[in-house]
Design a protein around this motif. Structure first.
Motif, PDB file in Angstrom:
ATOM      1  N   LYS A  20       0.811  -1.220   0.000  1.00  0.00           N
ATOM      2  CA  LYS A  20       0.000   0.000   0.000  1.00  0.00           C
ATOM      3  C   LYS A  20       0.849   1.277   0.000  1.00  0.00           C
ATOM      4  CE  LYS A  20      -3.958  -2.156   2.330  1.00  0.00           C
ATOM      5  NZ  LYS A  20      -3.622  -3.457   1.845  1.00  0.00           N
ATOM      6  N   HIS A  21       2.157   1.139  -0.048  1.00  0.00           N
ATOM      7  CA  HIS A  21       3.056   2.296  -0.035  1.00  0.00           C
ATOM      8  C   HIS A  21       2.768   3.178  -1.256  1.00  0.00           C
ATOM      9  CE1 HIS A  21       6.719   4.681  -0.193  1.00  0.00           C
ATOM     10  NE2 HIS A  21       6.956   4.297   1.061  1.00  0.00           N
ATOM     11  N   PRO A  22       2.608   4.494  -1.065  1.00  0.00           N
ATOM     12  CA  PRO A  22       2.278   5.383  -2.187  1.00  0.00           C
ATOM     13  C   PRO A  22       3.356   5.458  -3.271  1.00  0.00           C
ATOM     14  CG  PRO A  22       2.702   6.647  -0.177  1.00  0.00           C
ATOM     15  CD  PRO A  22       2.677   5.200   0.213  1.00  0.00           C
ATOM     16  N   GLY A  23       4.581   5.136  -2.927  1.00  0.00           N
ATOM     17  CA  GLY A  23       5.658   5.165  -3.910  1.00  0.00           C
ATOM     18  C   GLY A  23       5.496   4.129  -5.009  1.00  0.00           C
ATOM     19  N   ILE A  24       4.819   3.035  -4.707  1.00  0.00           N
ATOM     20  CA  ILE A  24       4.634   1.972  -5.710  1.00  0.00           C
ATOM     21  C   ILE A  24       3.846   2.495  -6.910  1.00  0.00           C
ATOM     22  CG2 ILE A  24       3.614  -0.303  -6.168  1.00  0.00           C
ATOM     23  CD1 ILE A  24       4.210  -0.992  -3.199  1.00  0.00           C
ATOM     24  N   ALA A  25       2.789   3.239  -6.654  1.00  0.00           N
ATOM     25  CA  ALA A  25       1.968   3.772  -7.752  1.00  0.00           C
ATOM     26  C   ALA A  25       2.787   4.707  -8.640  1.00  0.00           C
ATOM     27  CB  ALA A  25       0.744   4.494  -7.195  1.00  0.00           C
ATOM     28  N   ILE A  26       3.670   5.485  -8.035  1.00  0.00           N
ATOM     29  CA  ILE A  26       4.506   6.414  -8.794  1.00  0.00           C
ATOM     30  C   ILE A  26       5.484   5.632  -9.672  1.00  0.00           C
ATOM     31  CG2 ILE A  26       6.298   8.203  -8.575  1.00  0.00           C
ATOM     32  CD1 ILE A  26       4.789   8.979  -5.890  1.00  0.00           C
ATOM     33  N   ALA A 160      27.509  -1.349 -29.003  1.00  0.00           N
ATOM     34  CA  ALA A 160      27.075   0.054 -28.902  1.00  0.00           C
ATOM     35  C   ALA A 160      25.585   0.231 -29.158  1.00  0.00           C
ATOM     36  CB  ALA A 160      27.882   0.915 -29.871  1.00  0.00           C
ATOM     37  N   GLU A 161      24.984  -0.706 -29.881  1.00  0.00           N
ATOM     38  CA  GLU A 161      23.555  -0.585 -30.218  1.00  0.00           C
ATOM     39  C   GLU A 161      22.639  -0.919 -29.034  1.00  0.00           C
ATOM     40  OE1 GLU A 161      24.567  -4.843 -30.596  1.00  0.00           O
ATOM     41  OE2 GLU A 161      25.603  -3.010 -31.171  1.00  0.00           O
ATOM     42  N   TYR A 162      23.200  -1.517 -27.986  1.00  0.00           N
ATOM     43  CA  TYR A 162      22.393  -1.894 -26.814  1.00  0.00           C
ATOM     44  C   TYR A 162      21.912  -0.620 -26.120  1.00  0.00           C
ATOM     45  CZ  TYR A 162      20.806  -4.749 -22.896  1.00  0.00           C
ATOM     46  OH  TYR A 162      20.027  -5.394 -21.964  1.00  0.00           O
ATOM     47  N   ARG A 163      20.588  -0.497 -25.972  1.00  0.00           N
ATOM     48  CA  ARG A 163      20.016   0.719 -25.374  1.00  0.00           C
ATOM     49  C   ARG A 163      19.914   0.598 -23.866  1.00  0.00           C
ATOM     50  NH1 ARG A 163      14.746   2.800 -28.131  1.00  0.00           N
ATOM     51  NH2 ARG A 163      15.050   4.399 -26.556  1.00  0.00           N
ATOM     52  N   ARG A 164      20.276   1.672 -23.203  1.00  0.00           N
ATOM     53  CA  ARG A 164      20.166   1.737 -21.744  1.00  0.00           C
ATOM     54  C   ARG A 164      19.282   2.918 -21.393  1.00  0.00           C
ATOM     55  NH1 ARG A 164      25.532   3.267 -19.094  1.00  0.00           N
ATOM     56  NH2 ARG A 164      24.961   5.197 -20.100  1.00  0.00           N
ATOM     57  N   LEU A 165      18.180   2.614 -20.709  1.00  0.00           N
ATOM     58  CA  LEU A 165      17.246   3.644 -20.267  1.00  0.00           C
ATOM     59  C   LEU A 165      17.176   3.602 -18.745  1.00  0.00           C
ATOM     60  CD1 LEU A 165      14.500   2.596 -22.804  1.00  0.00           C
ATOM     61  CD2 LEU A 165      15.953   4.607 -23.024  1.00  0.00           C
ATOM     62  N   ILE A 166      17.103   4.783 -18.149  1.00  0.00           N
ATOM     63  CA  ILE A 166      17.056   4.843 -16.685  1.00  0.00           C
ATOM     64  C   ILE A 166      15.927   5.755 -16.241  1.00  0.00           C
ATOM     65  CG2 ILE A 166      18.304   5.607 -14.618  1.00  0.00           C
ATOM     66  CD1 ILE A 166      20.881   4.680 -15.945  1.00  0.00           C
ATOM     67  N   ILE A 167      15.161   5.276 -15.282  1.00  0.00           N
ATOM     68  CA  ILE A 167      14.180   6.113 -14.583  1.00  0.00           C
ATOM     69  C   ILE A 167      14.836   6.463 -13.260  1.00  0.00           C
ATOM     70  CG2 ILE A 167      11.923   6.156 -13.453  1.00  0.00           C
ATOM     71  CD1 ILE A 167      10.975   4.109 -15.596  1.00  0.00           C
ATOM     72  N   ASN A 168      15.128   7.750 -13.059  1.00  0.00           N
ATOM     73  CA  ASN A 168      15.828   8.168 -11.846  1.00  0.00           C
ATOM     74  C   ASN A 168      14.881   8.928 -10.900  1.00  0.00           C
ATOM     75  OD1 ASN A 168      15.649  10.829 -12.833  1.00  0.00           O
ATOM     76  ND2 ASN A 168      17.678  10.718 -13.777  1.00  0.00           N
ATOM     77  N   ALA A 169      15.429   9.439  -9.818  1.00  0.00           N
ATOM     78  CA  ALA A 169      14.613  10.126  -8.809  1.00  0.00           C
ATOM     79  C   ALA A 169      13.905  11.343  -9.400  1.00  0.00           C
ATOM     80  CB  ALA A 169      15.481  10.542  -7.619  1.00  0.00           C
ATOM     81  N   TYR A 170      14.575  12.065 -10.284  1.00  0.00           N
ATOM     82  CA  TYR A 170      13.957  13.223 -10.924  1.00  0.00           C
ATOM     83  C   TYR A 170      12.744  12.790 -11.751  1.00  0.00           C
ATOM     84  CZ  TYR A 170      13.211  17.231 -13.968  1.00  0.00           C
ATOM     85  OH  TYR A 170      12.623  18.274 -14.649  1.00  0.00           O
ATOM     86  N   ASP A 171      12.899  11.721 -12.519  1.00  0.00           N
ATOM     87  CA  ASP A 171      11.786  11.205 -13.331  1.00  0.00           C
ATOM     88  C   ASP A 171      10.601  10.829 -12.441  1.00  0.00           C
ATOM     89  OD1 ASP A 171      13.347  11.377 -15.706  1.00  0.00           O
ATOM     90  OD2 ASP A 171      14.224   9.416 -15.271  1.00  0.00           O
ATOM     91  N   LEU A 172      10.895  10.171 -11.317  1.00  0.00           N
ATOM     92  CA  LEU A 172       9.826   9.763 -10.395  1.00  0.00           C
ATOM     93  C   LEU A 172       9.152  10.980  -9.780  1.00  0.00           C
ATOM     94  CD1 LEU A 172      11.542   6.702  -8.676  1.00  0.00           C
ATOM     95  CD2 LEU A 172       9.771   6.659 -10.449  1.00  0.00           C
ATOM     96  N   GLN A 173       9.929  12.006  -9.474  1.00  0.00           N
ATOM     97  CA  GLN A 173       9.354  13.239  -8.939  1.00  0.00           C
ATOM     98  C   GLN A 173       8.408  13.873  -9.953  1.00  0.00           C
ATOM     99  OE1 GLN A 173       9.619  14.439  -5.816  1.00  0.00           O
ATOM    100  NE2 GLN A 173       8.159  16.020  -6.400  1.00  0.00           N
ATOM    101  N   MET A 174       8.807  13.878 -11.233  1.00  0.00           N
ATOM    102  CA  MET A 174       7.948  14.447 -12.281  1.00  0.00           C
ATOM    103  C   MET A 174       6.634  13.666 -12.395  1.00  0.00           C
ATOM    104  SD  MET A 174       9.427  17.122 -13.564  1.00  0.00           S
ATOM    105  CE  MET A 174       9.802  17.423 -11.850  1.00  0.00           C
ATOM    106  N   GLU A 177       4.393  14.491  -9.454  1.00  0.00           N
ATOM    107  CA  GLU A 177       3.748  15.796  -9.631  1.00  0.00           C
ATOM    108  C   GLU A 177       2.625  15.722 -10.661  1.00  0.00           C
ATOM    109  OE1 GLU A 177       6.806  18.739 -10.327  1.00  0.00           O
ATOM    110  OE2 GLU A 177       7.806  18.231  -8.424  1.00  0.00           O
ATOM    111  N   GLU A 178       2.850  14.978 -11.748  1.00  0.00           N
ATOM    112  CA  GLU A 178       1.799  14.800 -12.757  1.00  0.00           C
ATOM    113  C   GLU A 178       0.585  14.099 -12.148  1.00  0.00           C
ATOM    114  OE1 GLU A 178       3.179  12.754 -16.282  1.00  0.00           O
ATOM    115  OE2 GLU A 178       4.982  14.017 -16.337  1.00  0.00           O
ATOM    116  N   MET A 179       0.846  13.063 -11.354  1.00  0.00           N
ATOM    117  CA  MET A 179      -0.254  12.329 -10.735  1.00  0.00           C
ATOM    118  C   MET A 179      -1.023  13.225  -9.766  1.00  0.00           C
ATOM    119  SD  MET A 179       1.612   8.644 -10.101  1.00  0.00           S
ATOM    120  CE  MET A 179       0.223   7.788  -9.379  1.00  0.00           C
ATOM    121  N   GLN A 180      -0.303  14.049  -9.040  1.00  0.00           N
ATOM    122  CA  GLN A 180      -0.933  14.966  -8.093  1.00  0.00           C
ATOM    123  C   GLN A 180      -1.804  15.972  -8.830  1.00  0.00           C
ATOM    124  OE1 GLN A 180       1.937  16.671  -5.427  1.00  0.00           O
ATOM    125  NE2 GLN A 180       0.448  16.747  -3.780  1.00  0.00           N
ATOM    126  N   ARG A 181      -1.283  16.540  -9.919  1.00  0.00           N
ATOM    127  CA  ARG A 181      -2.078  17.484 -10.712  1.00  0.00           C
ATOM    128  C   ARG A 181      -3.302  16.816 -11.286  1.00  0.00           C
ATOM    129  NH1 ARG A 181       2.997  19.234 -12.451  1.00  0.00           N
ATOM    130  NH2 ARG A 181       2.862  17.998 -14.347  1.00  0.00           N
TER     131      ARG A 181
END
Length: 185
Positions: A20-26, A160-174, A177-181
């Motif tokens: 039930k932790h609110p961070g999971i939904a984010i 070099a073609e291997y793609r690396r994507l990262i969701i970081n703390a800034y992304d989670l904050q955004m 905020e979107e969910m809150q709005r």
């Protein structure tokens, strides 16, 4: 990118000790947003190893997305057999549910836990058999994903073609905020 390895933190590394932790939904919303973009770009397979936290949440998202995108599949490639053996009943039930819904399940070493090398071999195998990786990871809070990130960076030196994507703390904050709005409407 047709196949994607998704991994990241375990719940306790984020201070999450119940469902039930609110961070999971984010985190789930951030993952879903990224997966939707990749699905539009041709993503067909999401690969996880079935670990608690980001990987379990990813499986839950993919199960929901499959209703909208029936071509989407997910695979669970565990490092060893019976990885859930010492988990509590609730975690085992969640694990069995995502295992039962998976389109493909296997184990890299095909035997029970022996040593930490099995986790490394699992990560190497998945990286070697996917087109890219998505990590929920922030350098300010290293935790277990830093080991996978190092393997990916090493792999990218030769691929070099291997793609690396990262969701970081800034992304989670955004996302938060979107969910809150969105709640304010």
């Amino acid at each position: 990118m047709k196949s994607l390895f998704v991994t990241g933190y375990r719940p306790h590394e984020l201070g999450i000790f119940n469902d039930k932790h609110p961070g999971i939904a984010i985190i789930k919303m951030a993952l879903e947003n990224q997966l939707r973009i990749l699905i539009d770009d041709g993503l067909e397979w999401v690969i996880i190893s079935g670990q608690q936290g980001v990987e379990t949440w990813t499986a839950q998202i993919v199960m929901t997305l499959k209703e909208e995108f029936p071509h989407l599949k997910y695979s669970i490639i565990t490092p060893f057999l019976d990885q859930e053996k010492n988990w509590n009943e609730h975690k085992q039930a969640t694990y069995m549910h995502i295992m039962n819904e998976a389109d493909f399940v296997t184990s890299v070493t095909k035997r029970p836990y022996e040593a930490p090398w099995q986790f490394i071999e699992k990560d190497k195998f998945i990286i070697d058999n996917t087109d890219g990786a998505l990590l929920v990871y922030d350098e300010e809070n290293e935790g277990s994903p830093k080991y996978v990130l190092k393997l990916i960076e090493k792999y990218q030196e030769q691929h070099a073609e291997y793609r690396r994507l990262i969701i970081n703390a800034y992304d989670l904050q955004m996302v938060a905020e979107e969910m809150q709005r969105g709640d304010d409407w």
